[in-house]
Design a protein around this motif. Structure first.
Motif, PDB file in Angstrom:
ATOM      1  N   GLN A  60      42.377  46.010  44.008  1.00 51.96           N
ATOM      2  CA  GLN A  60      43.572  45.351  43.486  1.00 51.96           C
ATOM      3  C   GLN A  60      43.886  44.069  44.244  1.00 51.96           C
ATOM      4  OE1 GLN A  60      46.225  48.683  43.911  1.00 51.96           O
ATOM      5  NE2 GLN A  60      45.960  49.323  41.777  1.00 51.96           N
ATOM      6  N   PHE A  64      43.844  40.244  42.911  1.00 51.31           N
ATOM      7  CA  PHE A  64      44.993  39.377  43.132  1.00 51.31           C
ATOM      8  C   PHE A  64      44.539  37.994  43.605  1.00 51.31           C
ATOM      9  CE2 PHE A  64      47.779  37.539  46.389  1.00 51.31           C
ATOM     10  CZ  PHE A  64      48.911  37.258  45.630  1.00 51.31           C
ATOM     11  N   GLY A 107      53.947  40.174  43.854  1.00 53.49           N
ATOM     12  CA  GLY A 107      52.816  39.320  43.527  1.00 53.49           C
ATOM     13  C   GLY A 107      52.852  37.981  44.232  1.00 53.49           C
ATOM     14  N   HIS A 123      50.545  35.737  41.778  1.00 50.62           N
ATOM     15  CA  HIS A 123      50.069  36.302  40.515  1.00 50.62           C
ATOM     16  C   HIS A 123      51.045  37.418  40.147  1.00 50.62           C
ATOM     17  CE1 HIS A 123      47.446  37.222  37.237  1.00 50.62           C
ATOM     18  NE2 HIS A 123      47.419  38.484  37.602  1.00 50.62           N
ATOM     19  N   ASN A 126      50.141  42.460  38.299  1.00 47.54           N
ATOM     20  CA  ASN A 126      49.161  43.150  39.126  1.00 47.54           C
ATOM     21  C   ASN A 126      49.122  44.633  38.787  1.00 47.54           C
ATOM     22  OD1 ASN A 126      48.293  40.969  41.054  1.00 47.54           O
ATOM     23  ND2 ASN A 126      50.507  40.834  41.222  1.00 47.54           N
TER      24      ASN A 126
END
Length: 144
Positions: A60, A64, A107, A123, A126
């Protein structure tokens, strides 16, 4: 013999599409030092308990960095997307740059590069659990 005509709009479109790949930060190696850190000083009830839900994994976090927009400017993002849930660690990117990272569950993230440069990453969408989703924004309506 057939001559192919290169149209300027097509070439320009190609360059625009490729520019996202050129600026991507692909991760070579990542370590997670801590997650679910409680950012002291916030006013949320039970935030220490709630932040235990924020547990981003290596895949993850790599995603990202690959998708996040980068900037040298904090701008309003820090105020708008600050969260009490923080994960930290170290990263080495494919281009050889390396540093310490910190990512909020919202994010918003930072990398403190070994070159002493600070880069802001953002971002919004997520795959990790963000316990404070839908609480961000500076207006009357929360962002979801």
């Amino acid at each position: 013999m057939v001559k192919l005509k290169k149209s300027p709009p097509t070439f320009f479109l190609f360059l625009c599409l490729m520019s996202g790949f050129i600026h991507a930060k692909n991760v070579r190696h990542i370590d997670i030092a801590q997650d679910e850190i409680h950012n002291k000083g916030r006013d949320y009830d039970n935030e220490e308990i709630i932040c235990k839900l924020f547990k981003p994994n290596i895949e993850q976090i790599s995603r990202f960095f690959r998708l996040a927009k980068q900037s040298q400017d904090f701008g309003p993002l820090e105020v708008k997307y600050s969260s009490p849930c923080i994960a930290t660690g170290a990263v080495v990117f494919q281009d050889g740059s390396a540093g310490e990272w910190m990512i909020y569950s919202s994010g918003l993230g930072y990398v403190f590069f070994k070159s002493k440069e600070l880069t802001v990453f953002f971002h919004k969408h997520n795959p990790w659990i963000d316990p404070f989703a839908c609480t961000y924004g500076l207006g009357d309506e929360p962002e979801c």
